[in-house]
Motif scaffolding. Structure first.
Motif, PDB file in Angstrom:
ATOM      1  N   HIS A 190       0.832  -1.201   0.000  1.00 28.20           N
ATOM      2  CA  HIS A 190       0.000   0.000   0.000  1.00 28.20           C
ATOM      3  C   HIS A 190       0.872   1.259   0.000  1.00 28.20           C
ATOM      4  CE1 HIS A 190      -4.100  -1.480   0.262  1.00 28.20           C
ATOM      5  NE2 HIS A 190      -3.674  -2.420   1.086  1.00 28.20           N
ATOM      6  N   ALA A 191       1.958   1.239   0.775  1.00 26.59           N
ATOM      7  CA  ALA A 191       2.861   2.395   0.805  1.00 26.59           C
ATOM      8  C   ALA A 191       3.495   2.616  -0.559  1.00 26.59           C
ATOM      9  CB  ALA A 191       3.940   2.185   1.871  1.00 26.59           C
ATOM     10  N   PHE A 192       3.870   1.530  -1.241  1.00 29.27           N
ATOM     11  CA  PHE A 192       4.461   1.660  -2.572  1.00 29.27           C
ATOM     12  C   PHE A 192       3.462   2.275  -3.544  1.00 29.27           C
ATOM     13  CE2 PHE A 192       5.075   0.031  -6.859  1.00 29.27           C
ATOM     14  CZ  PHE A 192       6.353   0.500  -7.118  1.00 29.27           C
ATOM     15  N   MET A 193       2.229   1.762  -3.550  1.00 28.24           N
ATOM     16  CA  MET A 193       1.222   2.286  -4.475  1.00 28.24           C
ATOM     17  C   MET A 193       0.899   3.745  -4.150  1.00 28.24           C
ATOM     18  SD  MET A 193       0.802   0.031  -6.693  1.00 28.24           S
ATOM     19  CE  MET A 193      -0.588   0.672  -7.587  1.00 28.24           C
ATOM     20  N   PHE A 194       0.869   4.094  -2.861  1.00 23.33           N
ATOM     21  CA  PHE A 194       0.612   5.479  -2.464  1.00 23.33           C
ATOM     22  C   PHE A 194       1.720   6.394  -2.988  1.00 23.33           C
ATOM     23  CE2 PHE A 194       1.251   8.948   0.589  1.00 23.33           C
ATOM     24  CZ  PHE A 194       0.031   9.595   0.449  1.00 23.33           C
ATOM     25  N   ALA A 195       2.981   5.972  -2.813  1.00 26.39           N
ATOM     26  CA  ALA A 195       4.113   6.777  -3.294  1.00 26.39           C
ATOM     27  C   ALA A 195       4.058   6.917  -4.808  1.00 26.39           C
ATOM     28  CB  ALA A 195       5.431   6.129  -2.865  1.00 26.39           C
ATOM     29  N   HIS A 196       3.689   5.842  -5.498  1.00 25.98           N
ATOM     30  CA  HIS A 196       3.599   5.895  -6.963  1.00 25.98           C
ATOM     31  C   HIS A 196       2.491   6.859  -7.407  1.00 25.98           C
ATOM     32  CE1 HIS A 196       4.026   4.533 -11.053  1.00 25.98           C
ATOM     33  NE2 HIS A 196       2.719   4.352 -11.112  1.00 25.98           N
ATOM     34  N   GLU A 197       1.346   6.807  -6.729  1.00 20.50           N
ATOM     35  CA  GLU A 197       0.244   7.721  -7.066  1.00 20.50           C
ATOM     36  C   GLU A 197       0.633   9.176  -6.787  1.00 20.50           C
ATOM     37  OE1 GLU A 197      -2.781   7.232  -8.504  1.00 20.50           O
ATOM     38  OE2 GLU A 197      -2.044   5.220  -8.895  1.00 20.50           O
ATOM     39  N   CYS A 198       1.326   9.420  -5.679  1.00 18.24           N
ATOM     40  CA  CYS A 198       1.776  10.785  -5.367  1.00 18.24           C
ATOM     41  C   CYS A 198       2.721  11.290  -6.446  1.00 18.24           C
ATOM     42  CB  CYS A 198       2.484  10.820  -4.015  1.00 18.24           C
ATOM     43  SG  CYS A 198       1.367  10.699  -2.624  1.00 18.24           S
ATOM     44  N   LYS A 199       3.640  10.437  -6.896  1.00 16.03           N
ATOM     45  CA  LYS A 199       4.557  10.824  -7.957  1.00 16.03           C
ATOM     46  C   LYS A 199       3.783  11.181  -9.218  1.00 16.03           C
ATOM     47  CE  LYS A 199       5.960   8.360 -11.024  1.00 16.03           C
ATOM     48  NZ  LYS A 199       5.701   8.327 -12.471  1.00 16.03           N
ATOM     49  N   ASP A 200       2.788  10.374  -9.564  1.00 12.53           N
ATOM     50  CA  ASP A 200       1.980  10.653 -10.764  1.00 12.53           C
ATOM     51  C   ASP A 200       1.246  11.987 -10.646  1.00 12.53           C
ATOM     52  OD1 ASP A 200       2.641   8.587 -12.362  1.00 12.53           O
ATOM     53  OD2 ASP A 200       0.777   7.472 -12.117  1.00 12.53           O
ATOM     54  N   ARG A 201       0.735  12.296  -9.461  1.00 11.85           N
ATOM     55  CA  ARG A 201      -0.010  13.543  -9.298  1.00 11.85           C
ATOM     56  C   ARG A 201       0.903  14.766  -9.274  1.00 11.85           C
ATOM     57  NH1 ARG A 201      -5.443  12.021  -6.339  1.00 11.85           N
ATOM     58  NH2 ARG A 201      -5.581   9.978  -7.263  1.00 11.85           N
ATOM     59  N   LEU A 202       2.131  14.581  -8.784  1.00 16.61           N
ATOM     60  CA  LEU A 202       3.066  15.710  -8.719  1.00 16.61           C
ATOM     61  C   LEU A 202       3.680  16.045 -10.077  1.00 16.61           C
ATOM     62  CD1 LEU A 202       4.938  14.956  -5.392  1.00 16.61           C
ATOM     63  CD2 LEU A 202       3.350  16.823  -5.837  1.00 16.61           C
ATOM     64  N   VAL A 203       4.104  15.023 -10.813  1.00 19.13           N
ATOM     65  CA  VAL A 203       4.810  15.289 -12.062  1.00 19.13           C
ATOM     66  C   VAL A 203       4.083  14.749 -13.283  1.00 19.13           C
ATOM     67  CG1 VAL A 203       7.055  15.380 -10.946  1.00 19.13           C
ATOM     68  CG2 VAL A 203       6.240  13.219 -11.872  1.00 19.13           C
ATOM     69  N   GLY A 204       2.931  14.161 -13.097  1.00 21.93           N
ATOM     70  CA  GLY A 204       2.204  13.610 -14.236  1.00 21.93           C
ATOM     71  C   GLY A 204       2.886  12.379 -14.774  1.00 21.93           C
ATOM     72  N   ARG A 205       2.773  12.157 -16.057  1.00 24.25           N
ATOM     73  CA  ARG A 205       3.344  10.960 -16.668  1.00 24.25           C
ATOM     74  C   ARG A 205       4.678  11.244 -17.363  1.00 24.25           C
ATOM     75  NH1 ARG A 205       0.215   6.569 -15.905  1.00 24.25           N
ATOM     76  NH2 ARG A 205      -1.964   7.024 -15.584  1.00 24.25           N
ATOM     77  N   ARG A 206       5.305  12.368 -17.000  1.00 26.41           N
ATOM     78  CA  ARG A 206       6.604  12.680 -17.589  1.00 26.41           C
ATOM     79  C   ARG A 206       7.639  11.657 -17.149  1.00 26.41           C
ATOM     80  NH1 ARG A 206       7.736  18.370 -15.480  1.00 26.41           N
ATOM     81  NH2 ARG A 206       6.199  17.729 -13.976  1.00 26.41           N
ATOM     82  N   ARG A 207       8.531  11.354 -18.051  1.00 23.98           N
ATOM     83  CA  ARG A 207       9.620  10.443 -17.716  1.00 23.98           C
ATOM     84  C   ARG A 207      10.785  11.253 -17.168  1.00 23.98           C
ATOM     85  NH1 ARG A 207       9.290   5.222 -20.367  1.00 23.98           N
ATOM     86  NH2 ARG A 207       7.361   5.170 -21.534  1.00 23.98           N
TER      87      ARG A 207
END
Length: 154
Positions: free
Chosen positions: A107-124
């Motif tokens: 759950h912590a991993f998925m939360f961190a991944h979702e936060c990253k997506d919301r902060l920077v979008g889908r940019r590589r």
């Protein structure tokens, strides 16, 4: 699933939709071995984390996230080498502490991944990729195997 299910036992499984699975079910999962060849595993479902499932064997101190399309089905029947029916391991009433910890890490991993997506979008970003790689490695040190999550094209 050792020692409950041993190598050479014959397992009958039925394809089911991922929505009908519940924690404690024993699943047949398609995966790749270290040499890149496909093989099947029989493990217990611990729970669902976002779009993924967390699975682990009964006699292991590691778990992994599995995509729904890698789940082939739920085990219905097991027979030993002589063809005699083997009782399926019972579903535990409450998950062991180590399995609860695996779920918390997932759950912590998925939360961190979702936060990253919301902060920077889908940019590589090379930096974010390296941070994600380091985070997955640290979870691996605690026994949780996490696949690299790639953005969907849809």
């Amino acid at each position: 699933m050792w020692p409950s299910l041993r190598p050479g036992f014959r397992v009958a499984y039925r394809s089911v939709s991922p929505d009908s699975l519940s924690p404690g079910d024993i699943l047949v999962i398609s995966s790749m071995d270290r040499r890149g060849r496909k093989h099947w595993r029989v493990h217990r479902l611990l729970g669902r984390v976002g779009p993924y499932f967390v699975e682990a064997g009964d006699n292991t101190y590691s778990a992994s996230l599995v995509r729904p399309e890698d789940i082939l089905g739920r085990v219905e029947e097991v027979k030993d080498w002589k063809g005699k029916a083997v009782a399926l391991p019972v579903r535990p009433e409450k998950l062991e502490r180590r399995f609860g910890y695996f779920l918390w890490c997932a759950h912590a991993f998925m939360f961190a991944h979702e936060c990253k997506d919301r902060l920077v979008g889908r940019r590589r970003s090379y930096l974010l990729w390296k941070m994600s790689e380091a985070y997955r490695a640290s979870l691996g040190a605690f026994g949780l195997k996490v696949p690299a999550i790639r953005p969907s094209l849809s």
